[in-house]
Design a protein around this motif. Structure first.
Motif, PDB file in Angstrom:
ATOM      1  N   LEU A   1       0.852  -1.179   0.000  1.00 19.30           N
ATOM      2  CA  LEU A   1       0.000   0.000   0.000  1.00 19.30           C
ATOM      3  C   LEU A   1       0.894   1.237   0.000  1.00 19.30           C
ATOM      4  O   LEU A   1       2.067   1.177   0.372  1.00 19.30           O
ATOM      5  CB  LEU A   1      -0.885   0.001   1.246  1.00 19.30           C
ATOM      6  CG  LEU A   1      -1.955  -1.083   1.313  1.00 19.30           C
ATOM      7  CD1 LEU A   1      -2.695  -1.008   2.645  1.00 19.30           C
ATOM      8  CD2 LEU A   1      -2.922  -0.955   0.162  1.00 19.30           C
TER       9      LEU A   1
ATOM     10  N   PRO B   1       2.666   3.216   5.177  1.00 18.33           N
ATOM     11  CA  PRO B   1       1.383   2.517   5.071  1.00 18.33           C
ATOM     12  C   PRO B   1       1.202   1.405   6.100  1.00 18.33           C
ATOM     13  O   PRO B   1       2.007   0.480   6.181  1.00 18.33           O
ATOM     14  CB  PRO B   1       1.432   1.912   3.658  1.00 18.33           C
ATOM     15  CG  PRO B   1       2.884   1.716   3.384  1.00 18.33           C
ATOM     16  CD  PRO B   1       3.599   2.830   4.111  1.00 18.33           C
TER      17      PRO B   1
ATOM     18  N   ARG C   1      -3.437   3.169  -1.307  1.00 18.79           N
ATOM     19  CA  ARG C   1      -3.662   2.615  -2.632  1.00 18.79           C
ATOM     20  C   ARG C   1      -2.667   1.475  -2.848  1.00 18.79           C
ATOM     21  O   ARG C   1      -1.625   1.418  -2.208  1.00 18.79           O
ATOM     22  CB  ARG C   1      -3.444   3.695  -3.709  1.00 18.79           C
ATOM     23  CG  ARG C   1      -4.563   4.712  -3.763  1.00 18.79           C
ATOM     24  CD  ARG C   1      -4.240   5.830  -4.759  1.00 18.79           C
ATOM     25  NE  ARG C   1      -4.156   5.356  -6.145  1.00 18.79           N
ATOM     26  CZ  ARG C   1      -5.217   5.162  -6.936  1.00 18.79           C
ATOM     27  NH1 ARG C   1      -6.433   5.386  -6.484  1.00 18.79           N
ATOM     28  NH2 ARG C   1      -5.061   4.741  -8.191  1.00 18.79           N
ATOM     29  N   LEU C   2      -3.006   0.592  -3.765  1.00 20.69           N
ATOM     30  CA  LEU C   2      -2.137  -0.542  -4.066  1.00 20.69           C
ATOM     31  C   LEU C   2      -1.110  -0.136  -5.107  1.00 20.69           C
ATOM     32  O   LEU C   2      -1.463   0.317  -6.203  1.00 20.69           O
ATOM     33  CB  LEU C   2      -2.956  -1.705  -4.627  1.00 20.69           C
ATOM     34  CG  LEU C   2      -3.489  -2.704  -3.616  1.00 20.69           C
ATOM     35  CD1 LEU C   2      -4.527  -3.590  -4.279  1.00 20.69           C
ATOM     36  CD2 LEU C   2      -2.359  -3.547  -3.040  1.00 20.69           C
TER      37      LEU C   2
ATOM     38  N   ILE D   1      -7.844  -0.089  -3.944  1.00 20.29           N
ATOM     39  CA  ILE D   1      -7.890  -1.476  -3.472  1.00 20.29           C
ATOM     40  C   ILE D   1      -9.075  -2.246  -4.034  1.00 20.29           C
ATOM     41  O   ILE D   1      -9.048  -3.467  -4.081  1.00 20.29           O
ATOM     42  CB  ILE D   1      -7.898  -1.561  -1.933  1.00 20.29           C
ATOM     43  CG1 ILE D   1      -9.152  -0.909  -1.360  1.00 20.29           C
ATOM     44  CG2 ILE D   1      -6.635  -0.949  -1.363  1.00 20.29           C
ATOM     45  CD1 ILE D   1      -9.334  -1.178   0.141  1.00 20.29           C
TER      46      ILE D   1
ATOM     47  N   CYS E   1      -8.183  -3.238   2.851  1.00 23.72           N
ATOM     48  CA  CYS E   1      -6.803  -3.669   2.616  1.00 23.72           C
ATOM     49  C   CYS E   1      -5.885  -2.921   3.545  1.00 23.72           C
ATOM     50  O   CYS E   1      -5.855  -1.679   3.536  1.00 23.72           O
ATOM     51  CB  CYS E   1      -6.434  -3.428   1.147  1.00 23.72           C
ATOM     52  SG  CYS E   1      -4.883  -4.208   0.664  1.00 23.72           S
TER      53      CYS E   1
ATOM     54  N   GLU F   1      -1.862  -3.286   5.831  1.00 18.67           N
ATOM     55  CA  GLU F   1      -0.558  -3.946   5.803  1.00 18.67           C
ATOM     56  C   GLU F   1      -0.353  -4.734   7.096  1.00 18.67           C
ATOM     57  O   GLU F   1      -0.030  -4.185   8.151  1.00 18.67           O
ATOM     58  CB  GLU F   1       0.563  -2.905   5.619  1.00 18.67           C
ATOM     59  CG  GLU F   1       0.660  -2.330   4.213  1.00 18.67           C
ATOM     60  CD  GLU F   1       1.253  -3.318   3.200  1.00 18.67           C
ATOM     61  OE1 GLU F   1       1.991  -4.247   3.606  1.00 18.67           O
ATOM     62  OE2 GLU F   1       0.965  -3.169   1.989  1.00 18.67           O
TER      63      GLU F   1
ATOM     64  N   THR G   1       0.616  -7.234   2.546  1.00 24.38           N
ATOM     65  CA  THR G   1      -0.714  -6.742   2.199  1.00 24.38           C
ATOM     66  C   THR G   1      -1.775  -7.803   2.448  1.00 24.38           C
ATOM     67  O   THR G   1      -1.656  -8.924   1.983  1.00 24.38           O
ATOM     68  CB  THR G   1      -0.715  -6.359   0.703  1.00 24.38           C
ATOM     69  OG1 THR G   1       0.483  -5.654   0.413  1.00 24.38           O
ATOM     70  CG2 THR G   1      -1.902  -5.484   0.375  1.00 24.38           C
TER      71      THR G   1
ATOM     72  N   TRP H   1      -5.771  -8.477   2.048  1.00 24.61           N
ATOM     73  CA  TRP H   1      -6.925  -7.944   1.322  1.00 24.61           C
ATOM     74  C   TRP H   1      -8.175  -8.731   1.638  1.00 24.61           C
ATOM     75  O   TRP H   1      -8.171  -9.962   1.621  1.00 24.61           O
ATOM     76  CB  TRP H   1      -6.636  -8.005  -0.180  1.00 24.61           C
ATOM     77  CG  TRP H   1      -7.623  -7.294  -1.058  1.00 24.61           C
ATOM     78  CD1 TRP H   1      -7.622  -5.972  -1.389  1.00 24.61           C
ATOM     79  CD2 TRP H   1      -8.727  -7.877  -1.761  1.00 24.61           C
ATOM     80  NE1 TRP H   1      -8.662  -5.687  -2.236  1.00 24.61           N
ATOM     81  CE2 TRP H   1      -9.363  -6.840  -2.481  1.00 24.61           C
ATOM     82  CE3 TRP H   1      -9.256  -9.163  -1.833  1.00 24.61           C
ATOM     83  CZ2 TRP H   1     -10.490  -7.037  -3.278  1.00 24.61           C
ATOM     84  CZ3 TRP H   1     -10.382  -9.380  -2.628  1.00 24.61           C
ATOM     85  CH2 TRP H   1     -10.990  -8.317  -3.340  1.00 24.61           C
TER      86      TRP H   1
END
Lengths: 613, 258
Positions: free
Chosen positions: A223, A230, A235-236, A246, A354, A356, A361, A363
């Motif tokens: 992320l 993060p 955002r990914l 995400i 999502c 960390e 990560t 999800w």
């Protein structure tokens, strides 16, 4: 164990690693070396699946944090946080700045606890020739005590918000069941401040360890947040240009099953990728607080780094970062003491979460029904995302080390490589059992029956997908040895059989390759052994029926149950477009598992489990 | 010679082993008192060691588990199961409530590679167990106390209290009475310290049901609080759905119209 290898030997090495990766429990590493090259490398996961994604269906959203925590005892907070993020999206609820702050502190506690446990209990003993932390404590008491102190502090930060550090009870949709008062926060803040020097020393110590040089090319994914390192959202991103919300995860990352694993593998653009501390640091070094960034520079390591062995240092840096964040945020008073709660029940909808986790990560996706209950859940843990990368790493790392090295060196290198990923149950790394078999004969499989793969359809017409795939497989170099010695036969159509070609071996396995009609995602292969029952129509686009099966078996002359290998429909505009490289690879991998000797654990295929449902 | 200990893991989240690993300094102290022969997560591997005390975490999920358990039983003088998975089948016992033949196929493209038993079972269904320590996760203090008691040759006492007693000792306000929250405390083993009521929420039973507790009366009370049959089923069927009397209450209320 065996001595130095003779490269000209057809040497087969099997390395077995029990208890490996996030899915805890039995796992094995299969490694075959022939003529100085790796011909087979597979990380086998035997952990019995616990089916969380299925029994979440029909549950209330309020129960989800308690349920998903049980996926992992080391990182329950991560599961709870990803879950509430997704469910709050369905509820249309936006967490306040205060709530985000409190959640971030709790999550920092988990990073500290998990990273400290990994560094000291699991990774460090290797660098001192020790088997365990208790051994290490005899020679490095101060470092071990420092590690245990940091781990305990992490646990107490979690317990501040949740009562206990394993399966804490405080997280709920909309906030916390009980918010810690300022006195409790201050007490912990003092301890956190006092621990910062120890965390800095830990970074220096980790950087001083004899880490191997092993640069590799890999894709880092994590992320990214506009201002913070993060942890709780973003955002990914990948270091090859991916930058998406995400909610788009499933459009870019594909899960597929490999035959040797009960954990699904994930690929980004058909490639393995890395999540975790090193990936995060590679993508977010500029987001580190000044003091932590100074420590990173002091190590002399250039981030982004291509050396997975720097993960250890990345973890130590993240402990320092987490303590710094926790100290800063614990000292911040709340803007607003009130806690709002999302309306209940939730509406029907879809939500994504999502965050960390310590290992990377994590999800989640949930769909709710009209009653506000969970209708569907998809949970993708970091360690299963790393599995393909681990295999790729082992391949390159061992080849670079030198495949003619003795068995112990190979085993030890494999152990440390796996450990870099901190698979969630890293106990494996100390138990690589290496069985070195030196032989000059072809591999000695447990199942020597020849395998005939038949592609249904017509090579000439529009229904050419399976025959084309079989033709592509016939050209694949890794399958050549098996075709050459007759253990694998590939037929792109039935015609040769009708023309009188006969197979002498009635015990051969007949596997029909076919296309599945109308179901899920790309890459998934389905395998059935048909014991006389008619396959359900959905399995076969050719609607293979009992009389046709009987004709096949008579034509081929085998007396074994017929097996069906079904591909998902190709995600192209034409139903029979060019053969996809992914599907060739997936079928080839499946064939290899059938042809090469399997470990004792995996060679039982309960026949009744493969009857059509 | 120091007494020997082994820790074995089956199908679980690994959280109960953390009862040992979160001990911190006490873990090192423990290794002075006992010889830990097998504990994979701590880096000690000797699956076949003959030991005085074997701790088992996790439920039985595959056909190999049963064989491995019998082997461990033969090698251990005392065998102690720790945690909801080992004592009750754990949260994954929820699988027993569903027809799971379609599940493996739904999640795994090649389901025949997944060797899974139809039913998740606790350890005592396969081998005799000397002591059960319930909890999700188990309380680390209880585990250490059990080790110490056995070292002194004393049988560890069975936990007979409900969560209510811990709430009273802590002076918590009763969430069931004053908050109309569907709290399982009256029928759940004490051991967690009554965490959830201290946090103002209903107990969800992670320490498992007390034997012979009156779950049916509590279910009726939940109904009076406004829970429908499906909600009551979910309440009793979460972490330890496989253990009696929760299992019986779940079975009964599942059959009732919502």
């Amino acid at each position: 164990m065996a001595g130095p290898a003779d490269v000209s030997d057809r040497r087969k090495i099997r390395i077995k690693v029990p208890a490996l990766t996030r899915v805890e429990g039995e796992g094995a590493l299969d490694l075959s070396i022939r003529d100085g090259r790796i011909t087979e490398l597979k990380l086998n996961i035997y952990e019995p699946p616990r089916y969380f994604e299925k029994f979440l269906e029909g549950r209330e959203p309020a129960e989800v944090p308690d349920i998903v925590a049980r996926i992992c005892g080391i990182c329950p907070v991560a599961y709870q946080m990803s879950a509430v993020q997704a469910l709050e999206q369905i509820a249309g609820f936006t967490p306040s700045a205060d709530l985000n702050k409190l959640r971030r502190i709790m999550y920092c506690g988990e990073w500290i606890q998990s990273h400290a446990l990994h560094i000291h209990l699991l990774a460090a003993p290797d660098f001192f020739g020790c088997n365990s932390i208790t051994e290490l404590a005899r020679s490095h008491a101060a470092e071990v005590h420092r590690g245990l102190l940091l781990q305990a502090l992490g646990n107490d930060l979690i317990a501040l918000f949740g009562g206990r550090s394993v399966h804490p009870v405080g997280v709920k949709l909309g906030g916390f069941h009980r918010v810690p008062d300022q006195a409790a926060r201050t007490a912990l803040a003092d301890r956190v401040d006092a621990a910062l020097p120890a965390a800095a020393e830990l970074v220096r110590w980790c950087a001083s360890l004899p880490l191997p040089h092993d640069d590799q090319d890999f894709v880092s994914v994590s992320l990214r947040h506009p201002s913070d390192y993060p942890i709780t959202g973003g955002r990914l991103l990948s270091d090859t240009g991916l930058d998406v919300d995400i909610s788009e995860y499933q459009q870019h990352f594909v899960e597929h099953q490999v035959p040797h694993s009960t954990a699904l593998h994930a690929l980004l653009n058909h490639e393995p990728y890395l999540v975790g501390p090193l990936a995060r640091l590679n993508l977010n070094r500029d987001r580190l607080p000044a003091a932590t960034r100074a420590l990173a520079d002091e190590t002399g390591i250039r981030f982004p780094s291509r050396n997975m062995f720097h993960s250890l240092v990345a973890r130590a840096l993240e402990i320092h970062l987490a303590l710094t964040e926790a100290a800063r945020l614990l000292a911040q008073p709340d803007d607003d003491d009130s806690l709002t709660t999302p309306a209940s029940p939730l509406p029907a909808g879809t939500g994504f979460g999502c965050t960390e986790a310590p290992r990377g990560t994590l999800w989640h996706r949930y769909d709710t029904d009209a009653d506000g209950l969970i209708a569907n859940a998809v949970i993708i843990p970091p360690t299963s995302q790393n599995q393909s990368r681990i295999e790729q790493d082992l391949h390159r790392s061992l080849t670079r080390l030198g495949l003619n090295r003795d068995a112990d060196s190979l085993r030890l290198r494999a152990e440390t490589v796996i450990r870099n990923y901190d698979p969630c149950i890293s106990c494996a790394t100390h138990f690589l059992t290496l069985n070195l078999v030196r032989d000059t004969s072809p591999t000695d499989p447990s199942d020597r029956r020849p395998l005939l793969l038949l592609g249904t359809g017509s090579a000439l017409g529009t229904d050419s997908r399976a025959p084309q795939l079989v033709t592509a497989l016939a050209r694949d170099p890794t399958l050549q040895p098996y075709i050459a010695d007759g253990r694998l036969r590939l037929l792109a159509s039935l015609q040769p059989l009708r023309d009188g070609l006969s197979l002498a071996d009635a015990s051969a396995r007949l596997v029909v390759l076919d296309t599945l009609s109308g179901t899920p995602t790309a890459g998934r292969l389905r395998h059935l052994r048909l014991n006389g029952a008619e396959p359900p129509p959905a399995w076969s686009s050719h609607q293979l029926s009992l009389p046709q099966l009987a004709e096949l078996r008579t034509l081929v002359g085998v007396d074994q149950p017929l097996e069906l290998l079904a591909l998902p429909p190709a995600p192209t505009t034409t139903p029979d477009g060019p053969v996809q490289a992914t599907h060739v690879a997936v079928v080839r991998d499946w064939l290899l598992t059938q042809l090469v000797a399997r470990t004792a654990v995996s060679d039982t295929e309960p026949a009744d489990k493969s009857d059509p449902a | 010679m120091k007494p020997s200990v082994a820790v074995h893991k089956f199908s679980s989240c690994d959280g109960c082993q953390l009862a040992f690993l979160n001990l911190g300094e006490d873990l090192l102290a423990l290794t002075e008192l006992v010889d830990i022969r097998h504990f994979l997560e701590a880096g000690l591997a000797e699956e076949d060691a003959k030991v005085d005390i074997a701790f088992i975490e996790g439920s039985v999920s595959t056909s190999e588990d049963a064989a491995r358990l019998r082997h461990i039983r033969d090698n251990s003088r005392h065998l102690i199961t720790i945690g909801a998975c080992a004592t009750a089948g754990g949260i994954q016992a929820l699988r027993n409530l569903h027809d799971t033949t379609g599940w493996t196929a739904a999640l795994y493209a090649s389901p025949q590679y997944i060797d899974s038993l139809d039913q998740v079972t606790p350890i005592r269904d396969v081998i005799p167990v000397d002591l059960e320590l319930w909890g999700c996760p188990v309380n680390g203090r209880q585990v250490i106390a059990a080790v110490q008691q056995l070292l002194f040759g004393v049988a560890p006492p069975r936990q007979q209290d409900s969560v209510c007693l811990d709430c009273k000792r802590a002076g918590n306000t009763c969430v069931l009475v004053s908050g109309n929250a569907p709290c399982l405390g009256p029928v759940t083993h004490a051991g967690c310290g009554a965490l959830c009521p201290a946090f103002g929420r209903a107990c969800y039973g992670c320490y498992g049901p007390l034997e012979n507790s009156n779950t049916e009366a509590l279910a009726q009370q939940f109904a009076r609080l406004g829970l429908d049959a499906a909600a009551i089923t979910r309440r009793f069927g979460l972490i330890t759905s496989g253990a009696e009397p929760f299992a019986g209450t779940v079975a009964k209320w599942r059959g009732l119209p919502t």
